[in-house]
Motif scaffolding. Structure first.
Motif, PDB file in Angstrom:
ATOM      1  N   SER A   5      47.490  40.921  39.574  1.00  0.00           N
ATOM      2  CA  SER A   5      46.586  39.851  39.164  1.00  0.00           C
ATOM      3  C   SER A   5      47.203  39.057  38.020  1.00  0.00           C
ATOM      4  O   SER A   5      47.205  37.822  38.030  1.00  0.00           O
ATOM      5  N   GLU A  46      38.589  41.873  43.884  1.00  0.00           N
ATOM      6  CA  GLU A  46      38.289  42.090  42.463  1.00  0.00           C
ATOM      7  C   GLU A  46      39.330  41.404  41.584  1.00  0.00           C
ATOM      8  O   GLU A  46      38.994  40.776  40.585  1.00  0.00           O
ATOM      9  N   ASP A  47      40.604  41.528  41.966  1.00  0.00           N
ATOM     10  CA  ASP A  47      41.672  40.898  41.199  1.00  0.00           C
ATOM     11  C   ASP A  47      41.629  39.378  41.331  1.00  0.00           C
ATOM     12  O   ASP A  47      41.849  38.647  40.362  1.00  0.00           O
ATOM     13  N   GLU A  74      38.923  38.042  39.119  1.00  0.00           N
ATOM     14  CA  GLU A  74      39.387  37.997  37.729  1.00  0.00           C
ATOM     15  C   GLU A  74      40.277  36.776  37.500  1.00  0.00           C
ATOM     16  O   GLU A  74      40.137  36.060  36.504  1.00  0.00           O
TER      17      GLU A  74
END
Length: 174
Positions: free
Chosen positions: A71, A142-143, A146
């Motif tokens: 990420s 999820e990454d 972010e």
């Protein structure tokens, strides 16, 4: 070194063991280059920016906060590309559809790849970026959330919609 995670290696890089950056480079330079090339269509630019990304990994190593290395690395990659377009006064939104050179081999796999790339190039650059990061670079929702300042659910929904749009574009080109 092969058994150490990217996160552990990057933590050691932040502590001053810069030699370990070679391990990260060996693992990920092709991913960074491929992403940049699929976004820009320019091999030389992609090579230059790939080098720049790994330079920035060293330069900004102290900003790494033990999160997902992928990420963090792709955030730097995306920002490098955006900075390039901003500095050259080229609008990232106007990349447009890239031309494909005819391949003499009539290889069905190559043809399908070209059709897929053509369909990808017809997507909005921000949508293309999400699909490339998620499906080709295998970055988790999820990454991505972010990186994009969103939620995993919103990113998953957006990727799903983009994939439906991509499928429609791809099937029209057949």
């Amino acid at each position: 070194m092969e058994t150490l995670s990217d996160e552990l290696i990057m933590q050691q890089v932040t502590e001053g063991n810069l030699d370990l950056l070679k391990v990260l480079f060996d693992r990920h330079h092709k991913h960074v280059y491929n992403f940049l090339y699929k976004m820009s269509g320019d091999r030389m630019l992609s090579e230059d920016l790939t080098q720049d990304v790994f330079y920035k990994l060293i330069k900004y190593r102290n900003s790494y906060n033990n999160g997902s290395f992928m990420s963090w690395m792709f955030t730097i990659t995306r920002n490098s590309l955006k900075t390039y377009y901003r500095r050259t006064h080229k609008n990232h939104e106007d990349i447009g559809v890239l031309a494909y050179k005819a391949v003499e081999e009539e290889n069905e796999t190559m043809e399908n790849h070209a059709q897929l790339q053509h369909a990808l190039n017809q997507l909005d650059p921000a949508d293309r970026e999400l699909v490339l990061l998620n499906r080709f670079q295998e970055i988790r929702y999820e990454d991505l959330a972010e990186m994009m300042g969103s939620t995993p659910g919103a990113i998953k929904t957006k990727v799903c919609r983009i994939l439906k749009k991509l499928k429609h574009i791809y099937l029209e080109s057949l």
